[in-house]
Structure formats: C-alpha cells, structure tokens
Write a protein that holds these residues in place. Structure first.
Motif, short mmCIF file in Angstrom:
data_model
loop_
_atom_site.label_atom_id
_atom_site.label_comp_id
_atom_site.label_asym_id
_atom_site.label_seq_id
_atom_site.Cartn_x
_atom_site.Cartn_y
_atom_site.Cartn_z
N THR A 165 0.56 -2.37 -3.75
CA THR A 165 -0.77 -2.96 -3.77
C THR A 165 -0.63 -4.37 -4.34
OG1 THR A 165 -1.26 -2.11 -5.99
CG2 THR A 165 -1.81 -0.70 -4.13
N GLY A 166 -1.75 -5.07 -4.50
CA GLY A 166 -1.66 -6.44 -5.01
C GLY A 166 -1.24 -7.39 -3.90
N ASP A 167 -0.57 -8.49 -4.26
CA ASP A 167 -0.15 -9.46 -3.26
C ASP A 167 1.07 -10.23 -3.75
OD1 ASP A 167 -1.04 -12.23 -4.46
OD2 ASP A 167 -2.74 -10.88 -4.77
N PRO A 168 1.81 -10.86 -2.83
CA PRO A 168 3.03 -11.58 -3.22
C PRO A 168 2.79 -12.74 -4.16
CG PRO A 168 2.97 -11.18 -0.85
CD PRO A 168 1.61 -10.85 -1.39
N SER A 169 1.55 -13.17 -4.30
CA SER A 169 1.24 -14.30 -5.18
C SER A 169 0.85 -13.84 -6.57
CB SER A 169 0.12 -15.15 -4.57
OG SER A 169 0.51 -15.65 -3.32
N ASN A 170 1.09 -12.57 -6.86
CA ASN A 170 0.86 -12.03 -8.20
C ASN A 170 -0.58 -12.18 -8.65
OD1 ASN A 170 1.67 -10.67 -10.50
ND2 ASN A 170 2.30 -12.52 -11.57
#
Length: 271
Positions: A165-170
């Motif tokens: 979950t979340g995204d690669p851009s933290n």
C-alpha cells in the motif's frame, strides 16, 4: 391608471410572499423533525429509519395523497455492511532454505494464516477460493505517463500478487503517484495483468502490523478478484533471505530509485 396597476402588482406580490413563507415554514418543520436526534440519522434498517417512514406516511395521509398499489412504501434491499462468513482460510506452501541442504531435497512446508490475526479480507474482494504462486509486484502501479510499471518483467497470470500500500514517493502529498494509490485501483490493475488474487501489505512503519478494517465498499459489490490484507510480519517470512530480495530490501530499493523491483517468490498460496 398607472397608480392602480402599481397597487395591484404590489398586492399580488405580497400574497405570493405570504404563501412562500408558509411553505418554507412547513418544509423547515419537516426537515428539522427528520434531522433531529430522535430519528438517529435514518440509516437503512435502524429504528430511526422506521420512525422516519412512519412520519412520512402520516404526512402523506394528512395530505390525502393517493397510494401506489395500496401503499406509500416500496421495499428494496440496501447493503448495510460486510462481514466474514463461511470458511475463510489462507494456506501457504513454502520451501524454506536450510544450510548445506540442496534445494532439490527440500520439501514444502504448510503454513496457515488465521483470519483477523494474520490477515483480513478486503471489503471489495470477490468471494471465491484461488491458488497460485506468490509474486511480489512492489506497489502494483502501472503508469505509462510516468514511465513506471511494477509489472514490467514479471508474469502474474494465474498467480497471487503481493502489493504494497502507500506509494513510491513515501506518502508525499504532492507525489506523482497519488492518483493510483487506492487499493481498489491496484487490485483491478492486478486482475487486468492476469492475477487471481492480491495480498496487500503496509510499508515499513508504525502501521505495518495493523490490518485494514473490513468495511463495505459502496462503489461496487466486488472487484472480481480475491483480495486480502496481511500483517507485514506474516507475509515477509515468505521472501528470500538475500538482502536485495527481502520485503524491506525491495521496498527500500523502490523508494530510493523510483523504479520497479518485482520478482517471484518461493512458494504458493491458497486463499
């Protein structure tokens, strides 16, 4: 003549305002009554909703409105929630490497998860039973406009995808991937790539061991794919022990490089 016309116009105007005021008063009374605490929000299936129906029927009767097929009401079903029912299982067949033992001589181990402890179904999951090899696909994002694809170089057809979950851009609120962040969007993306199931897991952090609540998703009944969310400690044990291939190692690589790091796991799952 002009004076008479003006007087008539004012008289008609005053009468309309008086009628409007009366209508406003009646509408306000109905709105304030139905919105009061006595009616408890009028959610379908609640006592407050039953009271609201009785109130409206009584007002219809006072107005002398004609009933339709002998009634002021029409019955229909409204989804009010979602809960686990029947059999919910997650069983993994995993080959655990051992020192000085050839891989060909290792036998798969059976590991079972407990619902509500190790994992929980996601509200938009399909009710089905699926089996497949485990494949890690990072954040499960495919975005051609940003030249980013977590499914590049891996084949998930007939497999179960492990998705962060979340995204690669933290979790940067101004990040380029915010539009692809929803779990539903990623589950559908996994399905479109041929996956039969998805295991979501939180990135490393305070919520890594917190399961998402099982709640009804009103957008659609399901996503036509089996979807669960697992605790990080439960799923990370299936990852290879090599530093670059652990769950944490792969996640950190994606965060730093902003490029995909997807690979097959050693094991199969039945969910």
């Amino acid at each position: 003549f002009s004076f008479v016309v003006l007087c008539l116009t004012c008289a008609v105007s005053l009468r309309l305002h008086a009628e409007d005021d009366s209508l406003v008063i009646r509408l306000k009374r109905h709105v304030y009554t139905l919105a009061s605490q006595e009616f408890e929000g009028r959610y379908p299936g609640t006592p407050g909703n039953v009271k609201a129906v009785a109130y409206i029927k009584d007002e219809f009767t006072k107005l002398g409105l004609q009933q339709v097929q002998g009634s002021y009401t029409q019955q229909f079903s409204v989804p009010a929630g979602v809960e686990m029912s029947g059999e919910n299982t997650a069983v993994f067949s995993v080959i655990v490497p051992k020192p000085f033992v050839p891989a060909s001589e290792l036998k798969p181990m059976k590991i079972s998860w407990k619902p509500g402890v190790d994992y929980t179904p996601v509200g938009f999951s399909s009710s089905a039973s699926v089996s497949g090899a485990l494949t890690f696909v990072g954040f499960g994002i495919t975005d051609k406009t940003k030249n980013y694809d977590d499914y590049a170089g891996v084949d998930v057809k007939g497999k179960i995808a492990i998705v962060l979950t979340g995204d690669p851009s933290n979790y940067n609120p101004h990040a380029a991937f915010k539009g692809t962040a929803s779990m539903r969007t990623r589950a559908i993306n996994a399905r479109e790539h041929g996956a039969v199931g998805v295991v979501f897991v939180h990135p490393q952090g305070d919520s890594a061991e917190v399961l998402v609540p099982l709640q009804f998703d009103a957008k659609t009944s399901n996503s036509s794919i089996v979807v669960v969310h697992a605790k990080r400690s439960s799923i990370s044990r299936f990852f290879p022990k090599h530093p670059d291939s652990t769950l944490l190692g792969a996640e950190q690589y994606i965060m730093k490089s902003k490029s995909s790091r997807s690979f097959d796991q050693i094991g199969r799952a039945h969910v």
